[in-house]
Structure formats: structure tokens, C-alpha cells
Design a protein around this motif. Structure first.
Motif, PDB file in Angstrom:
ATOM      1  N   ARG A   1       1.252   5.092   1.116  1.00 40.59           N
ATOM      2  CA  ARG A   1       0.767   6.132   2.023  1.00 40.59           C
ATOM      3  C   ARG A   1       1.552   7.411   1.789  1.00 40.59           C
ATOM      4  O   ARG A   1       2.603   7.393   1.158  1.00 40.59           O
ATOM      5  N   ARG A   2       1.058   8.500   2.357  1.00 42.03           N
ATOM      6  CA  ARG A   2       1.811   9.753   2.304  1.00 42.03           C
ATOM      7  C   ARG A   2       1.776  10.408   3.676  1.00 42.03           C
ATOM      8  O   ARG A   2       0.837  10.221   4.444  1.00 42.03           O
ATOM      9  N   LYS A   3       2.830  11.208   3.929  1.00 38.65           N
ATOM     10  CA  LYS A   3       2.983  11.789   5.251  1.00 38.65           C
ATOM     11  C   LYS A   3       3.960  12.949   5.176  1.00 38.65           C
ATOM     12  O   LYS A   3       4.913  12.895   4.381  1.00 38.65           O
TER      13      LYS A   3
ATOM     14  N   VAL B   1       0.856  -1.176   0.000  1.00 40.65           N
ATOM     15  CA  VAL B   1       0.000   0.000   0.000  1.00 40.65           C
ATOM     16  C   VAL B   1       0.897   1.233   0.000  1.00 40.65           C
ATOM     17  O   VAL B   1       1.990   1.216   0.564  1.00 40.65           O
TER      18      VAL B   1
ATOM     19  N   THR C   1       5.716   4.655   2.340  1.00 42.73           N
ATOM     20  CA  THR C   1       5.205   5.983   2.677  1.00 42.73           C
ATOM     21  C   THR C   1       6.025   7.025   1.937  1.00 42.73           C
ATOM     22  O   THR C   1       7.244   7.087   2.107  1.00 42.73           O
TER      23      THR C   1
ATOM     24  N   VAL D   1      -3.889   2.884  -2.151  1.00 44.80           N
ATOM     25  CA  VAL D   1      -3.345   4.043  -1.449  1.00 44.80           C
ATOM     26  C   VAL D   1      -4.157   4.301  -0.180  1.00 44.80           C
ATOM     27  O   VAL D   1      -5.324   3.961  -0.088  1.00 44.80           O
ATOM     28  N   GLU D   2      -3.474   4.904   0.792  1.00 42.68           N
ATOM     29  CA  GLU D   2      -4.096   5.344   2.036  1.00 42.68           C
ATOM     30  C   GLU D   2      -3.592   6.733   2.346  1.00 42.68           C
ATOM     31  O   GLU D   2      -2.424   7.027   2.110  1.00 42.68           O
ATOM     32  N   ASP D   3      -4.454   7.546   2.909  1.00 40.34           N
ATOM     33  CA  ASP D   3      -4.035   8.890   3.345  1.00 40.34           C
ATOM     34  C   ASP D   3      -3.390   8.827   4.721  1.00 40.34           C
ATOM     35  O   ASP D   3      -3.604   7.958   5.482  1.00 40.34           O
TER      36      ASP D   3
ATOM     37  N   GLN E   1       0.413  10.317  -5.506  1.00 39.79           N
ATOM     38  CA  GLN E   1      -0.291   9.153  -4.973  1.00 39.79           C
ATOM     39  C   GLN E   1      -1.487   8.777  -5.849  1.00 39.79           C
ATOM     40  O   GLN E   1      -1.687   7.607  -6.172  1.00 39.79           O
TER      41      GLN E   1
ATOM     42  N   VAL F   1       4.248  -1.782   3.007  1.00 40.87           N
ATOM     43  CA  VAL F   1       3.861  -0.375   3.102  1.00 40.87           C
ATOM     44  C   VAL F   1       5.017   0.481   2.605  1.00 40.87           C
ATOM     45  O   VAL F   1       6.163   0.269   3.000  1.00 40.87           O
TER      46      VAL F   1
ATOM     47  N   ASP G   1       5.107   3.163   9.057  1.00 41.83           N
ATOM     48  CA  ASP G   1       5.430   3.840   7.799  1.00 41.83           C
ATOM     49  C   ASP G   1       6.021   2.878   6.773  1.00 41.83           C
ATOM     50  O   ASP G   1       6.007   3.155   5.579  1.00 41.83           O
TER      51      ASP G   1
END
Length: 124
Positions: A5-7, A3, A94, A122-124, A111, A92, A17
């Protein structure tokens, strides 16, 4: 398959992460390399300096920026393909960015681009 993710890079690194990739062309101001806990810095995937200066993180230009940035990603596919390979290799990944606004930044566009083009979760 993993997956994506973004951060914000200024948020503390966490084990959740997974594989941490900085997607900014410039190193984030005030952030130490140790605290960033990066696995990789993928500068080439960031918007061109010309596009970044044109956009200037203006919310009103986000739609136009998105189209222009997607065109840049289409024109130079190798960095995106590398990111997709990472997502397929890790549970994952990130992507980290330095912008202040969590909704008005290039990582949001990146993303969604990867999700749309490569069917990546994708995940926020």
C-alpha cells in the motif's frame, strides 16, 4: 505473500498499515519520528536528487519522470529487492511519502514498478 500500500506520511499511523516504510530520500518537513511510527526508512529506493530536482513534481512531466525513475530502479535493484522481501514477509507493507499530491509522486511509480516486475498485489 503480502500486499503493498501507499500513504502520505502526514496521515495518522494505523494498525492496518502493517510494516511502515518511508521511501523518501529526505525526512518529511514537520514530521516527528515518533508520530511517523516507522519500521524502516529506505532512502536508497527514492529517486536520485538530480531526477527529483529535474521533475519538481510537475504533473506534465509525470510520464517522463516515471520512465527515468524506473530506469534508476533497474540500475540499482537492491533496494527494490529488499522492499519485495518485506512484502513477502509481512501481510501488509505501506510505503510512506511526503509529497502533497496522492497521484503525482514517486511512490505511485514505485508501487506500479513492484507490481509489474514482481507480481506483487498493490492497493491504493
Amino acid at each position: 505473500m503480502g500486499v503493498l500500500r501507499r500513504k502520505r506520511i502526514y496521515e495518522p499511523a494505523r494498525s492496518e498499515d502493517g510494516y511502515r516504510v518511508l521511501v523518501d530520500r529526505l525526512w518529511p518537513r514537520g514530521e516527528s519520528r515518533e508520530r511517523a511510527a516507522l519500521d524502516e526508512w529506505l532512502k536508497e529506493i527514492a529517486p536520485s536528487p538530480e531526477l527529483r530536482r529535474w521533475w519538481n513534481h510537475e504533473a506534465s512531466a509525470m510520464s517522463e519522470f516515471s520512465g527515468r525513475y524506473r530506469a534508476e530502479l533497474d540500475a540499482v535493484p537492491q533496494p527494490v529487492e529488499h522492499l519485495v522481501t518485506l512484502v513477502r514477509a509481512h501481510p501488509v507493507v505501506t510505503v510512506l511519502y511526503g509529497a502533497h499530491d496522492p497521484a503525482i509522486n514517486h511512490a505511485v511509480v514505485l508501487q506500479s514498478y513492484v507490481r509489474d516486475r514482481f507480481d506483487i498485489e498493490v492497493e491504493d
